[in-house]
Scaffold this motif. Sequence first.
Motif, PDB file in Angstrom:
ATOM      1  N   LYS A  78      14.218   6.741  -1.149  1.00 33.75           N
ATOM      2  CA  LYS A  78      12.900   6.492  -1.689  1.00 33.75           C
ATOM      3  C   LYS A  78      12.690   4.991  -1.764  1.00 33.75           C
ATOM      4  O   LYS A  78      13.578   4.255  -2.204  1.00 33.75           O
ATOM      5  CB  LYS A  78      12.777   7.124  -3.075  1.00 33.75           C
ATOM      6  CG  LYS A  78      11.420   6.889  -3.746  1.00 33.75           C
ATOM      7  CD  LYS A  78      11.388   7.535  -5.120  1.00 33.75           C
ATOM      8  CE  LYS A  78      10.035   7.293  -5.789  1.00 33.75           C
ATOM      9  NZ  LYS A  78       9.989   7.891  -7.145  1.00 33.75           N
ATOM     10  N   GLU A 127       9.507   5.281   4.267  1.00 31.06           N
ATOM     11  CA  GLU A 127      10.399   6.362   3.848  1.00 31.06           C
ATOM     12  C   GLU A 127      10.633   7.339   4.990  1.00 31.06           C
ATOM     13  O   GLU A 127      11.756   7.803   5.210  1.00 31.06           O
ATOM     14  CB  GLU A 127       9.800   7.082   2.636  1.00 31.06           C
ATOM     15  CG  GLU A 127       9.925   6.304   1.338  1.00 31.06           C
ATOM     16  CD  GLU A 127       9.371   7.084   0.155  1.00 31.06           C
ATOM     17  OE1 GLU A 127       8.985   8.264   0.348  1.00 31.06           O
ATOM     18  OE2 GLU A 127       9.333   6.522  -0.954  1.00 31.06           O
ATOM     19  N   GLU A 170       0.832  -1.194   0.000  1.00 32.91           N
ATOM     20  CA  GLU A 170       0.000   0.000   0.000  1.00 32.91           C
ATOM     21  C   GLU A 170       0.874   1.255   0.000  1.00 32.91           C
ATOM     22  O   GLU A 170       1.977   1.278   0.551  1.00 32.91           O
ATOM     23  CB  GLU A 170      -0.910   0.010   1.231  1.00 32.91           C
ATOM     24  CG  GLU A 170      -1.853  -1.184   1.333  1.00 32.91           C
ATOM     25  CD  GLU A 170      -2.875  -1.187   0.201  1.00 32.91           C
ATOM     26  OE1 GLU A 170      -3.185  -0.084  -0.314  1.00 32.91           O
ATOM     27  OE2 GLU A 170      -3.361  -2.284  -0.157  1.00 32.91           O
ATOM     28  N   GLU A 171       0.361   2.304  -0.599  1.00 36.34           N
ATOM     29  CA  GLU A 171       1.080   3.578  -0.669  1.00 36.34           C
ATOM     30  C   GLU A 171       1.363   4.114   0.730  1.00 36.34           C
ATOM     31  O   GLU A 171       2.441   4.658   1.008  1.00 36.34           O
ATOM     32  CB  GLU A 171       0.266   4.600  -1.462  1.00 36.34           C
ATOM     33  CG  GLU A 171       0.891   5.979  -1.568  1.00 36.34           C
ATOM     34  CD  GLU A 171       2.161   5.996  -2.413  1.00 36.34           C
ATOM     35  OE1 GLU A 171       2.868   7.015  -2.400  1.00 36.34           O
ATOM     36  OE2 GLU A 171       2.435   4.982  -3.093  1.00 36.34           O
ATOM     37  N   ASN A 172       0.429   3.912   1.622  1.00 32.86           N
ATOM     38  CA  ASN A 172       0.607   4.394   2.993  1.00 32.86           C
ATOM     39  C   ASN A 172       1.782   3.680   3.669  1.00 32.86           C
ATOM     40  O   ASN A 172       2.549   4.281   4.415  1.00 32.86           O
ATOM     41  CB  ASN A 172      -0.683   4.175   3.784  1.00 32.86           C
ATOM     42  CG  ASN A 172      -0.638   4.872   5.137  1.00 32.86           C
ATOM     43  OD1 ASN A 172      -0.161   5.987   5.236  1.00 32.86           O
ATOM     44  ND2 ASN A 172      -1.141   4.202   6.157  1.00 32.86           N
ATOM     45  N   ASP A 173       1.908   2.361   3.405  1.00 30.99           N
ATOM     46  CA  ASP A 173       3.043   1.609   3.953  1.00 30.99           C
ATOM     47  C   ASP A 173       4.363   2.181   3.448  1.00 30.99           C
ATOM     48  O   ASP A 173       5.331   2.331   4.204  1.00 30.99           O
ATOM     49  CB  ASP A 173       2.932   0.132   3.558  1.00 30.99           C
ATOM     50  CG  ASP A 173       1.737  -0.552   4.195  1.00 30.99           C
ATOM     51  OD1 ASP A 173       1.368  -0.156   5.317  1.00 30.99           O
ATOM     52  OD2 ASP A 173       1.190  -1.473   3.562  1.00 30.99           O
ATOM     53  N   ARG A 174       4.419   2.469   2.151  1.00 35.66           N
ATOM     54  CA  ARG A 174       5.650   2.988   1.554  1.00 35.66           C
ATOM     55  C   ARG A 174       6.046   4.319   2.169  1.00 35.66           C
ATOM     56  O   ARG A 174       7.206   4.549   2.514  1.00 35.66           O
ATOM     57  CB  ARG A 174       5.462   3.138   0.045  1.00 35.66           C
ATOM     58  CG  ARG A 174       6.714   3.623  -0.682  1.00 35.66           C
ATOM     59  CD  ARG A 174       6.454   3.832  -2.157  1.00 35.66           C
ATOM     60  NE  ARG A 174       5.493   4.911  -2.384  1.00 35.66           N
ATOM     61  CZ  ARG A 174       5.801   6.208  -2.323  1.00 35.66           C
ATOM     62  NH1 ARG A 174       7.044   6.574  -2.037  1.00 35.66           N
ATOM     63  NH2 ARG A 174       4.888   7.122  -2.546  1.00 35.66           N
ATOM     64  N   LEU A 175       5.081   5.232   2.328  1.00 37.63           N
ATOM     65  CA  LEU A 175       5.385   6.552   2.878  1.00 37.63           C
ATOM     66  C   LEU A 175       5.882   6.461   4.324  1.00 37.63           C
ATOM     67  O   LEU A 175       6.786   7.190   4.734  1.00 37.63           O
ATOM     68  CB  LEU A 175       4.141   7.439   2.794  1.00 37.63           C
ATOM     69  CG  LEU A 175       3.696   7.822   1.375  1.00 37.63           C
ATOM     70  CD1 LEU A 175       2.380   8.589   1.432  1.00 37.63           C
ATOM     71  CD2 LEU A 175       4.773   8.638   0.672  1.00 37.63           C
ATOM     72  N   GLY A 231       7.271  -2.849  -3.823  1.00 35.00           N
ATOM     73  CA  GLY A 231       6.602  -3.259  -2.593  1.00 35.00           C
ATOM     74  C   GLY A 231       7.590  -3.713  -1.540  1.00 35.00           C
ATOM     75  O   GLY A 231       8.684  -4.186  -1.837  1.00 35.00           O
TER      76      GLY A 231
END
Length: 830
Positions: A543, A524, A516-521, A547
Amino acid sequence: MILNKERVIVIQYAKRKVINLMLLTILVIFMMPTSPVVAKSDYDSFNTATNNEEMKLAMTTDWHVLHYSTKGNELFQNFKLADQNYLANKLLVERPQTGYQSTSTLRQVYLNAVNDRSYLINVNNATDELTLWTIFLDDDHLNYSHFNLLTIDDQDKVCQQIMMARPNQGYDAIETLQAVLDSKVNSILKQKVQLDKDALTIVYAQDDTAENVTKNLVLPIVGENGATITWVSDKPEVVKDNGNVIRPSADKGNQTVTLTAKISIGEYVETKVFSIHVKAFSPSQNAFLKELTISSGTLNIPFNKNTLSYTARVPSTVSSIYIRPIAEDGKAIVTINGKATTEAIKLVTGVNTIKIFVTAESGSQREYTILVTREDAPSNSKDTAVSESPETPSPEIITINIESSSGETVSKTTIKRLKDADGSMRDEVILTEKNMLEAITKLKEEGSDQARIVIPESQDRVKQIDISMPNNIVTLLKNNQLNLNISAYHVKIDVSKYSLATFNDNLYFRLIPLGEENDRLKIEERVNREFMNQEITGSSFSKVLGGSMKIETNMQNRPVTLTLPLPKGLSEEQLNSLAIYIEHSDGSKELLRGKVIDYQKDILGLQFEVQKFSTFAILYLPKNEDVEEPTTNITHTAYIQGYVDGTFRPNAPVTRAQMAIMFARQLTGNAIPQTKATYTDTIQHDAKDEIEFAKEKGLFEGVTVTNFNPNGLITRAQMATVAARWIERQCADRPNVDFCQPTLPSAEFKDVSVNHWAVKAIHTVNECGIMSGTTTLTFNPDGYLTRAQAVKVLNRLFERQVTIEHQMPIFKDVPSVHWAFYEIQEAAKK
């Protein structure tokens, strides 16, 4: 060289049948009349001679009476003085009282004397060691019982020494020759016995030392130089002569045992005494768990071995769960509701009581309890009084392949794809013994040593994969020395047979993709917070690429290789600027530079090795031009690793492969390039790439052109040679390095002669303060280097700063009081 020697043996053995008769034949030919006319002579010179000198004069001046030919006389003149004296003396002793009355009588006495003396004549006239060795072959003049114990090369040396010791006048008697032969042979045998004595060690089982013996010993019975070794124990009721250990009971306490080794070749015998301490057998009373996890749901509180009761809640769609308890003591027995821990536990709607019993070796027990509540299924009926819970949806059954390393399918198993209450899906993969036995049979037929479980792509529908492998399956993998590969759609996991070797439990992996995008942010943000100010990263920002993956397993503290897929379309610069960010389950964080490899068709992957598990993310870390790229790993290169059981084994000898690994790790920052093996005995070896790297750098050479002998042990002389090569290369570029400035003249070691093959290297490392002697007068060049000694040498070569502040031990068998504690800590520190 050996084949040539065997050929020479065959040829010389064929010649052996004629060589001792050759001289006699020549003499007979030369003594035969050249015409039917009988030679005429008086025999005054032969009959009036009173001593050897007068008889030799007669044999020289009146040679025609004996030989009829000048050739016969020349042959006699070429005899050694001892042989001439023997023949002359025979003519004196055998002379009739009336004197020699005929030529035939005189000649017959002479020929008989030559025949009797032919063996020593041949020995005295031998021109090289091979000729002498051939004379000795199949001979009965001398006692060869000790000579025959030598190798052919050593027999050649003895023959050479016998010729060097031969008097100018030749050997005068068999007894004299026998004495010289015995002296030369015995000196070699004595040396061989001494060498085998010096090299003799007891091989201890894993985790054992001389101070802590709990398992059987390996007692060598043959030395490397051919000595026979026999053992005698002063307490055979504790340690038998063959090394088998019978631990004493607790009431008898620990026992000190003296083992005496007799090292012998022939009559030469040396003894060596070892003192060991055998620990008394005391059944463990440890009935604690060290881990407790469930396949679905979460325990209400973090597991603590002293907390015996837990609760958990699962959705109505979960009809069964797996409990994974791991005992602190590997000898304890764990059951769940009285059954094996590998079985699934069926759940009813409502509260389910699960009891986990841990039975210690001593018989004491501890009970843990988990109350698992399975939620009611949602009802569409308003009449709750008569509503019934809907049946749990049947799981989707998917067949998957078990493959060999070449991609051939060797067996199949199934996945249960379950849908949870929130709509997410998870896979359960459970291998059966039948599946694995079928796979092993086909793997053996194909000659493959890898079992590969292939889990198909799920288009991101599956949010969790649980892979369970009961202990009997793990045992099958171990017994057949198979590597395990798990290939899922977000990760590849490679577990080597060496990591499995000491694993004695049910094995599980839980894979949770974090796409999920939230996990990635969030990742980071944590990366920049943790490493933003660390100059060692050489990066101004980071960055997350692709996944991330969370991996849970009970295979901790054992090296496992992971490969994560990379997004398509990365540039060359991006591929060169990748790192792995790891959030370990113990709370520590780590950055690693991985290795880009082929993941699958048209997809690259980033490969790295870990021993702890949790969350893994691939980062893009562009390098700043004003930040110097470190030559080691991102934090601190650890060029040594312990064993999977958490030990370092400081007293174990170092192998050639292990030494190559340590140099390669230090020089590459643990990013050893892959390459093709140039040695036939390293093609399948785990250290193939490290060995090739060390060879390319000129630090190591093979024992032959085609063999490296990776499992051979490193001697102190060999270590000195490798260290000297390193010093030479470093000092050529950096002459101001400390070890480039010799501090003291080298000691004169009495066990390192001026002709020793490593004498120059030994003096170099001694002058530079890299290696010292075992005593002030000895270097012990043939002694094996231990792992602790190797680390001390390498820390100096690698210019590692060894600090002595308080540190927590990294290895359980290297306490802070160990003489090499700080050296080993520095070499293992990441």
